[in-house]
Design a protein around this motif. Structure first.
Motif, PDB file in Angstrom:
ATOM      1  N   ILE A 183      20.270 -11.434  32.448  1.00  0.00           N
ATOM      2  CA  ILE A 183      21.652 -11.560  32.897  1.00  0.00           C
ATOM      3  C   ILE A 183      22.376 -12.629  32.081  1.00  0.00           C
ATOM      4  CG2 ILE A 183      23.129 -12.242  34.845  1.00  0.00           C
ATOM      5  CD1 ILE A 183      20.891 -11.111  36.679  1.00  0.00           C
ATOM      6  N   CYS A 184      21.728 -13.785  31.909  1.00  0.00           N
ATOM      7  CA  CYS A 184      22.345 -14.879  31.153  1.00  0.00           C
ATOM      8  C   CYS A 184      22.504 -14.517  29.679  1.00  0.00           C
ATOM      9  CB  CYS A 184      21.515 -16.146  31.303  1.00  0.00           C
ATOM     10  SG  CYS A 184      21.503 -16.843  32.975  1.00  0.00           S
ATOM     11  N   ALA A 185      21.480 -13.867  29.114  1.00  0.00           N
ATOM     12  CA  ALA A 185      21.525 -13.513  27.698  1.00  0.00           C
ATOM     13  C   ALA A 185      22.676 -12.572  27.395  1.00  0.00           C
ATOM     14  CB  ALA A 185      20.201 -12.874  27.283  1.00  0.00           C
ATOM     15  N   THR A 186      22.963 -11.659  28.311  1.00  0.00           N
ATOM     16  CA  THR A 186      24.005 -10.658  28.072  1.00  0.00           C
ATOM     17  C   THR A 186      25.380 -11.286  27.948  1.00  0.00           C
ATOM     18  OG1 THR A 186      22.698  -9.008  29.278  1.00  0.00           O
ATOM     19  CG2 THR A 186      25.032  -8.522  28.938  1.00  0.00           C
ATOM     20  N   VAL A 187      25.625 -12.376  28.672  1.00  0.00           N
ATOM     21  CA  VAL A 187      26.965 -12.986  28.658  1.00  0.00           C
ATOM     22  C   VAL A 187      27.049 -14.218  27.762  1.00  0.00           C
ATOM     23  CG1 VAL A 187      27.438 -12.137  30.984  1.00  0.00           C
ATOM     24  CG2 VAL A 187      26.487 -14.413  30.697  1.00  0.00           C
ATOM     25  N   THR A 188      25.925 -14.733  27.294  1.00  0.00           N
ATOM     26  CA  THR A 188      25.945 -15.950  26.477  1.00  0.00           C
ATOM     27  C   THR A 188      26.825 -15.847  25.230  1.00  0.00           C
ATOM     28  OG1 THR A 188      23.800 -16.725  27.264  1.00  0.00           O
ATOM     29  CG2 THR A 188      24.514 -17.519  25.102  1.00  0.00           C
ATOM     30  N   PRO A 189      26.855 -14.685  24.522  1.00  0.00           N
ATOM     31  CA  PRO A 189      27.711 -14.618  23.333  1.00  0.00           C
ATOM     32  C   PRO A 189      29.179 -14.920  23.593  1.00  0.00           C
ATOM     33  CG  PRO A 189      26.147 -12.806  23.316  1.00  0.00           C
ATOM     34  CD  PRO A 189      26.018 -13.472  24.646  1.00  0.00           C
ATOM     35  N   ILE A 190      29.639 -14.762  24.835  1.00  0.00           N
ATOM     36  CA  ILE A 190      31.034 -15.088  25.145  1.00  0.00           C
ATOM     37  C   ILE A 190      31.272 -16.575  24.898  1.00  0.00           C
ATOM     38  CG2 ILE A 190      32.815 -15.106  26.928  1.00  0.00           C
ATOM     39  CD1 ILE A 190      31.262 -12.866  28.337  1.00  0.00           C
ATOM     40  N   GLY A 191      30.373 -17.411  25.419  1.00  0.00           N
ATOM     41  CA  GLY A 191      30.503 -18.846  25.215  1.00  0.00           C
ATOM     42  C   GLY A 191      30.339 -19.240  23.763  1.00  0.00           C
ATOM     43  N   LEU A 192      29.440 -18.546  23.047  1.00  0.00           N
ATOM     44  CA  LEU A 192      29.261 -18.843  21.628  1.00  0.00           C
ATOM     45  C   LEU A 192      30.538 -18.549  20.849  1.00  0.00           C
ATOM     46  CD1 LEU A 192      25.687 -17.378  21.042  1.00  0.00           C
ATOM     47  CD2 LEU A 192      26.337 -19.767  21.323  1.00  0.00           C
ATOM     48  N   PHE A 193      31.209 -17.473  21.210  1.00  0.00           N
ATOM     49  CA  PHE A 193      32.464 -17.117  20.542  1.00  0.00           C
ATOM     50  C   PHE A 193      33.503 -18.216  20.721  1.00  0.00           C
ATOM     51  CE2 PHE A 193      36.732 -15.229  20.974  1.00  0.00           C
ATOM     52  CZ  PHE A 193      36.896 -14.735  19.692  1.00  0.00           C
ATOM     53  N   PHE A 194      33.703 -18.660  21.958  1.00  0.00           N
ATOM     54  CA  PHE A 194      34.675 -19.720  22.215  1.00  0.00           C
ATOM     55  C   PHE A 194      34.276 -21.016  21.514  1.00  0.00           C
ATOM     56  CE2 PHE A 194      35.838 -17.260  26.161  1.00  0.00           C
ATOM     57  CZ  PHE A 194      37.137 -16.996  25.765  1.00  0.00           C
ATOM     58  N   GLY A 195      32.975 -21.319  21.525  1.00  0.00           N
ATOM     59  CA  GLY A 195      32.510 -22.549  20.900  1.00  0.00           C
ATOM     60  C   GLY A 195      32.757 -22.577  19.409  1.00  0.00           C
ATOM     61  N   TYR A 250      34.426 -24.793  26.343  1.00  0.00           N
ATOM     62  CA  TYR A 250      33.302 -24.815  27.278  1.00  0.00           C
ATOM     63  C   TYR A 250      33.715 -24.267  28.630  1.00  0.00           C
ATOM     64  CZ  TYR A 250      29.851 -27.318  24.457  1.00  0.00           C
ATOM     65  OH  TYR A 250      28.920 -27.643  23.511  1.00  0.00           O
ATOM     66  N   ILE A 251      34.867 -24.713  29.118  1.00  0.00           N
ATOM     67  CA  ILE A 251      35.331 -24.256  30.430  1.00  0.00           C
ATOM     68  C   ILE A 251      35.574 -22.752  30.415  1.00  0.00           C
ATOM     69  CG2 ILE A 251      37.216 -24.422  32.094  1.00  0.00           C
ATOM     70  CD1 ILE A 251      37.548 -27.353  31.199  1.00  0.00           C
ATOM     71  N   GLY A 252      36.262 -22.268  29.370  1.00  0.00           N
ATOM     72  CA  GLY A 252      36.526 -20.832  29.267  1.00  0.00           C
ATOM     73  C   GLY A 252      35.249 -20.030  29.156  1.00  0.00           C
ATOM     74  N   GLY A 253      34.269 -20.542  28.392  1.00  0.00           N
ATOM     75  CA  GLY A 253      33.001 -19.848  28.255  1.00  0.00           C
ATOM     76  C   GLY A 253      32.272 -19.734  29.571  1.00  0.00           C
ATOM     77  N   PHE A 254      32.242 -20.815  30.347  1.00  0.00           N
ATOM     78  CA  PHE A 254      31.557 -20.785  31.645  1.00  0.00           C
ATOM     79  C   PHE A 254      32.261 -19.846  32.625  1.00  0.00           C
ATOM     80  CE2 PHE A 254      29.904 -25.197  30.554  1.00  0.00           C
ATOM     81  CZ  PHE A 254      28.624 -24.751  30.303  1.00  0.00           C
ATOM     82  N   ILE A 255      33.594 -19.873  32.629  1.00  0.00           N
ATOM     83  CA  ILE A 255      34.328 -19.004  33.555  1.00  0.00           C
ATOM     84  C   ILE A 255      34.097 -17.537  33.210  1.00  0.00           C
ATOM     85  CG2 ILE A 255      36.641 -18.275  34.273  1.00  0.00           C
ATOM     86  CD1 ILE A 255      37.518 -21.190  34.058  1.00  0.00           C
ATOM     87  N   CYS A 256      34.196 -17.198  31.935  1.00  0.00           N
ATOM     88  CA  CYS A 256      33.982 -15.803  31.524  1.00  0.00           C
ATOM     89  C   CYS A 256      32.543 -15.370  31.781  1.00  0.00           C
ATOM     90  CB  CYS A 256      34.334 -15.629  30.048  1.00  0.00           C
ATOM     91  SG  CYS A 256      36.101 -15.759  29.696  1.00  0.00           S
ATOM     92  N   ALA A 257      31.583 -16.272  31.537  1.00  0.00           N
ATOM     93  CA  ALA A 257      30.181 -15.947  31.802  1.00  0.00           C
ATOM     94  C   ALA A 257      29.957 -15.713  33.291  1.00  0.00           C
ATOM     95  CB  ALA A 257      29.286 -17.072  31.297  1.00  0.00           C
ATOM     96  N   TRP A 258      30.562 -16.535  34.123  1.00  0.00           N
ATOM     97  CA  TRP A 258      30.442 -16.381  35.576  1.00  0.00           C
ATOM     98  C   TRP A 258      30.996 -15.026  36.025  1.00  0.00           C
ATOM     99  CZ3 TRP A 258      34.876 -16.972  39.036  1.00  0.00           C
ATOM    100  CH2 TRP A 258      34.520 -16.876  40.394  1.00  0.00           C
ATOM    101  N   ILE A 259      32.171 -14.676  35.530  1.00  0.00           N
ATOM    102  CA  ILE A 259      32.755 -13.374  35.878  1.00  0.00           C
ATOM    103  C   ILE A 259      31.867 -12.242  35.376  1.00  0.00           C
ATOM    104  CG2 ILE A 259      34.713 -11.835  35.465  1.00  0.00           C
ATOM    105  CD1 ILE A 259      36.482 -14.348  35.276  1.00  0.00           C
ATOM    106  N   GLY A 260      31.373 -12.371  34.154  1.00  0.00           N
ATOM    107  CA  GLY A 260      30.526 -11.335  33.580  1.00  0.00           C
ATOM    108  C   GLY A 260      29.232 -11.151  34.352  1.00  0.00           C
ATOM    109  N   MET A 261      28.593 -12.248  34.759  1.00  0.00           N
ATOM    110  CA  MET A 261      27.344 -12.147  35.508  1.00  0.00           C
ATOM    111  C   MET A 261      27.567 -11.514  36.879  1.00  0.00           C
ATOM    112  SD  MET A 261      25.047 -15.503  34.542  1.00  0.00           S
ATOM    113  CE  MET A 261      26.246 -16.739  35.023  1.00  0.00           C
TER     114      MET A 261
END
Length: 274
Positions: free
Chosen positions: A136-148, A30-41
């Motif tokens: 914007i959120c949709a574009t980076v959401t798969p990153i969190g799904l991958f980690f999850g 979860y933490i990694g997904g949020f950090i990567c999503a934040w950077i991506g956005m």
């Protein structure tokens, strides 16, 4: 019974101990997904070439708030979604269990609803078009799904149905039968493949058409999830439905319809460059 079965890579679900406090891979996902999503956005909103001149979008500084809104939406919505969609009777009888998230139970579709609420609050506060925020959120959401999904594999949970394919695995606590590593199927389709598709769409000017990326995500995730449900072993009490259907299929079908409607809407509408 397959002639060859891949050994399950048993990984301690606890990544590291900080004194008496265990830090689990699930939490790190979860933490990694949020950090990567934040950077991506932040990179998306800062890339002028992806947007039409004068097209309203959040600033990089505002994205710092957006990730907080969406993080609360994921956690609160994901937990309440599990409670309401999968086992309301149990939690009605044991309400204190709702707060015990470490015992498992986070629903993607509940998290999605929570994120929609968070995005709506953010869009209103910053006077930004909702569809732009959702793109914007949709574009980076798969990153969190991958980690999850990788965390589901490590735990292990949400394993696949019995099979004789050469890459079958025997999961601990799932009996002796070889099974599909369905968590990895989902990580590949919902995570890597969908992320690549959304990046290609963004580079092709998709963000200039509000709703396009959101529509692609809805259709892409819905199809990927339904496909993977055919290989995933559903919980007989919480997830299995009549006629071979699963709760995951039922909850994902509307995403395809809504995503398809958004695609039609965004493609028929004049782009921000017109």
């Amino acid at each position: 019974m397959p002639f060859f079965v891949l050994p399950f890579p048993v990984i301690d679900p606890v990544a590291v101990h900080l004194g008496p406090f265990p830090i689990r891979w699930y939490a790190l996902a979860y933490i990694g997904g949020f950090i990567c999503a934040w950077i991506g956005m932040r990179r998306l909103v800062g890339a002028d070439a992806l947007w039409a001149p004068g097209q309203p979008r959040p600033s990089r500084e505002a994205v710092d708030d957006l990730i907080v809104y969406t993080a609360f939406g994921v956690i609160i919505g994901g937990r309440l979604g599990h409670v309401l969609f999968y086992d309301p009777t149990f939690y009605l009888a044991h309400p204190l269990e709702i707060l015990q998230t470490w015992k498992g139970g986070m629903a993607f579709h509940g998290g999605l609803i929570g994120v929609l609420v968070g995005m709506g609050l953010f869009a209103r506060k910053y006077a930004t078009p909702f569809l732009t925020v959702s793109d914007i959120c949709a574009t980076v959401t798969p990153i969190g799904l991958f980690f999850g999904r990788l965390a589901n594999f490590i735990r292990p949970e949400m394993w696949g149905r019995e099979t004789d394919v050469p890459w079958a695995m025997v999961f601990p606590t799932a009996g002796d039968a070889p099974r599909h590593p369905s968590q990895l199927y989902e990580a590949g389709l919902e995570g890597i493949a969908l992320f690549a598709l959304l990046l290609l769409a963004a580079r092709a000017g998709g963000l200039k058409r509000p709703g396009l990326a959101t529509g692609i995500f809805g259709v892409g995730y819905g199809l990927a999830r339904i496909f993977c449900e055919f290989f995933r072993e559903p919980d007989p009490v919480q997830e299995a439905l009549p006629h071979g259907l699963t709760m995951g299929m039922a909850l994902s079908a509307p995403l395809i319809l809504i995503g398809g409607a958004l695609l039609v809407f965004s493609l028929r509408r004049r782009s921000a460059t017109a």
